[in-house]
Design a protein around this motif. Structure first.
Motif, short mmCIF file in Angstrom:
data_model
loop_
_atom_site.label_atom_id
_atom_site.label_comp_id
_atom_site.label_asym_id
_atom_site.label_seq_id
_atom_site.Cartn_x
_atom_site.Cartn_y
_atom_site.Cartn_z
N ARG A 149 0.85 -1.19 0.00
CA ARG A 149 0.00 0.00 0.00
C ARG A 149 0.89 1.24 0.00
O ARG A 149 2.04 1.21 0.42
N PRO A 150 0.37 2.38 -0.46
CA PRO A 150 1.16 3.62 -0.47
C PRO A 150 1.64 4.02 0.93
O PRO A 150 2.76 4.52 1.08
N SER A 151 0.84 3.76 1.95
CA SER A 151 1.27 4.13 3.30
C SER A 151 2.44 3.25 3.75
O SER A 151 3.36 3.73 4.44
N ASP A 152 2.45 1.97 3.35
CA ASP A 152 3.57 1.09 3.68
C ASP A 152 4.84 1.54 2.96
O ASP A 152 5.93 1.51 3.51
N ARG A 153 4.68 1.93 1.70
CA ARG A 153 5.84 2.42 0.94
C ARG A 153 6.41 3.68 1.58
O ARG A 153 7.63 3.85 1.66
N PHE A 154 5.53 4.56 2.00
CA PHE A 154 5.98 5.80 2.64
C PHE A 154 6.73 5.49 3.93
O PHE A 154 7.77 6.10 4.21
N GLN A 155 6.22 4.56 4.72
CA GLN A 155 6.89 4.20 5.98
C GLN A 155 8.27 3.59 5.70
O GLN A 155 9.24 3.90 6.40
N LEU A 156 8.37 2.76 4.67
CA LEU A 156 9.65 2.19 4.31
C LEU A 156 10.62 3.27 3.83
O LEU A 156 11.79 3.29 4.20
N LEU A 157 10.13 4.18 3.01
CA LEU A 157 10.95 5.28 2.52
C LEU A 157 11.42 6.16 3.68
O LEU A 157 12.59 6.56 3.74
N TYR A 158 10.54 6.45 4.61
CA TYR A 158 10.90 7.28 5.76
C TYR A 158 11.91 6.55 6.66
O TYR A 158 12.86 7.17 7.15
N ALA A 159 11.76 5.26 6.84
CA ALA A 159 12.71 4.51 7.65
C ALA A 159 14.08 4.49 6.98
O ALA A 159 15.12 4.63 7.66
N THR A 160 14.11 4.34 5.67
CA THR A 160 15.38 4.38 4.94
C THR A 160 16.03 5.74 5.07
O THR A 160 17.24 5.85 5.30
N TYR A 161 15.23 6.79 4.94
CA TYR A 161 15.75 8.16 5.10
C TYR A 161 16.34 8.36 6.50
O TYR A 161 17.43 8.92 6.64
N GLN A 162 15.65 7.88 7.50
CA GLN A 162 16.13 8.03 8.88
C GLN A 162 17.44 7.26 9.09
O GLN A 162 18.34 7.73 9.78
#
Length: 85
Positions: free
Chosen positions: A3-16
């Motif tokens: 889902r888009p929200s899961d992708r966003f969470q993964l992207l944010y975790a990678t950024y962090q």
């Protein structure tokens, strides 16, 4: 498919995680642009002088380049016969 929200969470975790690595090693990712930005004035100076030579706008500089040399080069207006430069 995620889902888009899961992708966003993964992207944010990678950024962090990248941000944490940068902070540990004291690295700024924008430092890559410092060297080219410092070279722009030097490039600008040489390109303006070469343009003046080609257009005949600075005959004193052209005369100076033919009379003076630099290191092992005796005449700066002669082409390089060995294509070493």
């Amino acid at each position: 498919n995620a889902r888009p929200s899961d992708r966003f969470q993964l992207l944010y975790a990678t950024y962090q995680s990248f941000r944490g690595i940068y902070k540990i090693h004291e690295v700024n990712p924008l430092d890559v642009f410092k060297s080219p930005l410092m070279q722009i004035p030097v490039y600008w100076y040489f390109s303006v002088d070469i343009r003046k030579l080609i257009n005949g706008g600075d005959p004193e500089l052209a005369q100076e380049l033919t009379e003076n040399g630099f290191l092992w080069i005796t005449d700066l207006t002669d082409p390089d016969p060995w294509y070493g430069l």
